[in-house]
Design an enzyme around this catalytic site. Sequence first.
Site, PDB file in Angstrom:
ATOM      1  N   HIS A  22      33.231  43.377  -0.781  1.00  0.00           N
ATOM      2  CA  HIS A  22      33.585  42.263  -1.649  1.00  0.00           C
ATOM      3  C   HIS A  22      35.039  42.308  -2.082  1.00  0.00           C
ATOM      4  O   HIS A  22      35.443  41.530  -2.921  1.00  0.00           O
ATOM      5  CB  HIS A  22      32.696  42.255  -2.903  1.00  0.00           C
ATOM      6  N   GLU A  66      26.786  30.767   6.747  1.00  0.00           N
ATOM      7  CA  GLU A  66      28.210  30.399   6.674  1.00  0.00           C
ATOM      8  C   GLU A  66      28.722  29.752   7.934  1.00  0.00           C
ATOM      9  O   GLU A  66      29.423  28.748   7.881  1.00  0.00           O
ATOM     10  CB  GLU A  66      29.089  31.632   6.400  1.00  0.00           C
TER      11      GLU A  66
END
Lengths: 415, 436
Positions: free
Chosen positions: A210, A141
Amino acid sequence: MAEVFQAIGAATALSSTNVFNSKRVLFSYRRSVSERKTSVCTLRSDGSLFSGLSSRGRKAEPLTAVATKTESSTASVASKPGHELLLYEALREGLEEEMEKDPTVCVIGEDVGHYGGSYKVTKGLAKKYGDLRVLDTPIAENSFTGMAIGAAMTGLRPIIEGMNMGFLLLAFNQISNNCGMLHYTSGGQFTIPAVIRGPGGVGRQLGPEHSQCLESYFLAIPGIQMVACSTPYNAKGLMKAAIRSENPVILFEHVLLYNLKERIPDEEYVLNLEEAEMVRPGKQVTILTYSRMRHSVLLAAKTLVNKGYDPEIIDIRSLKPFDLYTIGNSVKKTRRVLIVEECMQTGGIGASLAAAIYKNFFYELDDAIVCLSSKDVPTGYAGSLEEWTLVQEADIVTAVEDFFKPKELRRNSGS
Amino acid sequence: MASTFSTPATKLIQPPSLNFSPTPTTNRTSRSPIKSLFHPLKNHNHKLRLNKCNSAPSHGQSTTVVAVSDTVKKPKSTPTLPNLLITKEEGLELYEDMILGRYFEDMCAQMYYRGKMFGFVHLYNGQEAVSTGFIKLLKQQDSVVSTYRDHVHALSKGVPARAVMSELFGRTTGCCRGQGGSMHMFSKEHNLLGGFAFIGEGIPVATGAAFTSKYRREVLKEDDCDHVSVAFFGDGTANNGQFFECLNMAALWKLPIVFVVENNLWAIGMSHLRATSVPEIWKKGPAFGMPGVHVDGMDVLKVREVAKEAINRARRGEGPTLVECETYRFRGHSLADPDELRDPSEKSHYATRDPITALKKYMFDNNLVSEAELKAIEKKIDELVEEAVEFADSSPHPPRTQLLENVFADPRGFGIGPDGKYRCEDPKFTEGTAHV
């Protein structure tokens, strides 16, 4: 100066204290800013509320259905019929339109190409535009965000997808130092017209990592704008606006909202990144919300209207900067503010928004601002724990009722 | 299909397999962490060790490695020797660039101690060969990304000395209007993409610039776009995640980028050997499928030969190269660093390998230039640097009006105020005193 379109029909319909009319009117203010480059078309559309859908495979389940209404409306101007689609399709439509228009628009992210995006937002685009324009990246990322920023500095307009917004924590270095600041650090020489987007928020038992809301983490970074979409209509409009903006924009989507269905206009429209959306005009209390909580608030509003209350609901949409005009006008009218959000209580968007309202409109308030946020705990996996972490409709109803109770009788909901 | 390059100095050879044991041209690459990386008495004419890649993907490569030292012989001092590495013009250009770097950095030190510049200032003395060797081969449209030790990269890329000096003084005439400072030199005109304070941060940006180059060629169909991107960073950065992630992506997509490691053996006070499990950074290139090259970074001609090959490789679309330049910084990490940890004998050893002296010797030995010509260059640069200081000193400081100007490219990003107008429409905005 600013022309304000008021949907007269809707106002009359909604001013009744009867059953909350499921017709929702969306309009955006037209601003007469002379230097404005993007064209904002003002559109009035009568949209039906989302309808309940069956969940599809691995995507999060939709919210409970609210009464659906057909497109035929008694009030208002008849606009073109439009077409119905789901929120993720609206995002894709906006994305595709911009990619069609401008060949420098590209998508960079994990599984955006061949897989079509983990929430199918980029489905089919790699086939159409090729593997370089819809780039499947390795799982890195920080580096691919930095790469997109380098590409933006040298002339492209990348859209970075975080498969889950939480993953962008790994890209914080690049987002904060480079994305936000390089325009300034370089003395204005380089622009970074990048869009960072992805789903965040609490889904259905996705576990602590998450289920994060990153809005508050990015809030302090100078040089970026943040918007949150909540309906197919504003998803498409904000996506297009974000792509066209010369500033770096972070577009927050929500995992549970991808299957919302709505009828949106056929003609092209772009929304204003800095404006809030008036969802339901009212007189008694201003409820400020965004993203998924908008729908919780609307559900709570049904109950509230039944009980005789008249809340004004604003979807703030622009998380950074806050639209203090829309919010201020509302505060001046109702003199009571309730903020409902999914962010953490400490250092969340609501905390900042409350501070901004106190700073600017303190003397317009009759009561302390109430901020309903998620508890300062990680979101547990168990369904019950998850439920208690979040703001529920009952909490919202209680909070509104509390405004009209003497202090001793308030139930301190959502502290 | 990679052609065998006919330039005399280089031959690219396959990246070695894991079993490869290097030919003992440089015994210093010992695994023992105790042994220091250099031997003062050892001959340090490092031979070029290049790795070739062919057009096939990085599996199934042969393991032949040939030392190319034989082709890069020290030229005999006869004036008619055909395989000189540079022409006279090139020599003068290289010399001038290195002298500019050296004199500029020395002036920075002076100005810092006189209180003209503040904060962290990192000087490049001793490493000029790397900057000159690479950047003088680039076109204007090629991009360079650096770290906080970026003054000389900026100068080599073409940013005027006065703009860099003004930036260091924090004046509004600086290349970044005084907003970046020593560690953030940017120039859109010269495609210098920074200047980054956090190490490793710039490598993805360079990778992005290379991505744009490939995108332009393949998506936008600009067939003549062969822009190359060069990323400079240090030995400490070579242990950072962003380095490895970008090596992977660059090799995967065959991006036109050259990764240049300026291995000066020290990351502030951390010796490279104490921080790295496998100190040979060039070995990490083949692990990702690109050639890894080690070169003597104190010799501008050797650097230039390697750079030529790496840059041309990228231009041809064959992908990235990792070049490790063994170099040394004569000063401390920054002007605030007392530089107590480094062994004085190490410092004096590298002082004898000063790249400027080396180039001078080469040019004299081969009768390329005369003493007078070099003196003229030195004088010219002296005046240039003095003029840069005068310019910077007499430039204005940034006014209040500059405070809010460059935060957003589109200043509507500051939002809408309570009165309904955009903040940037407030007249106080241009005065720098608006509430935002």
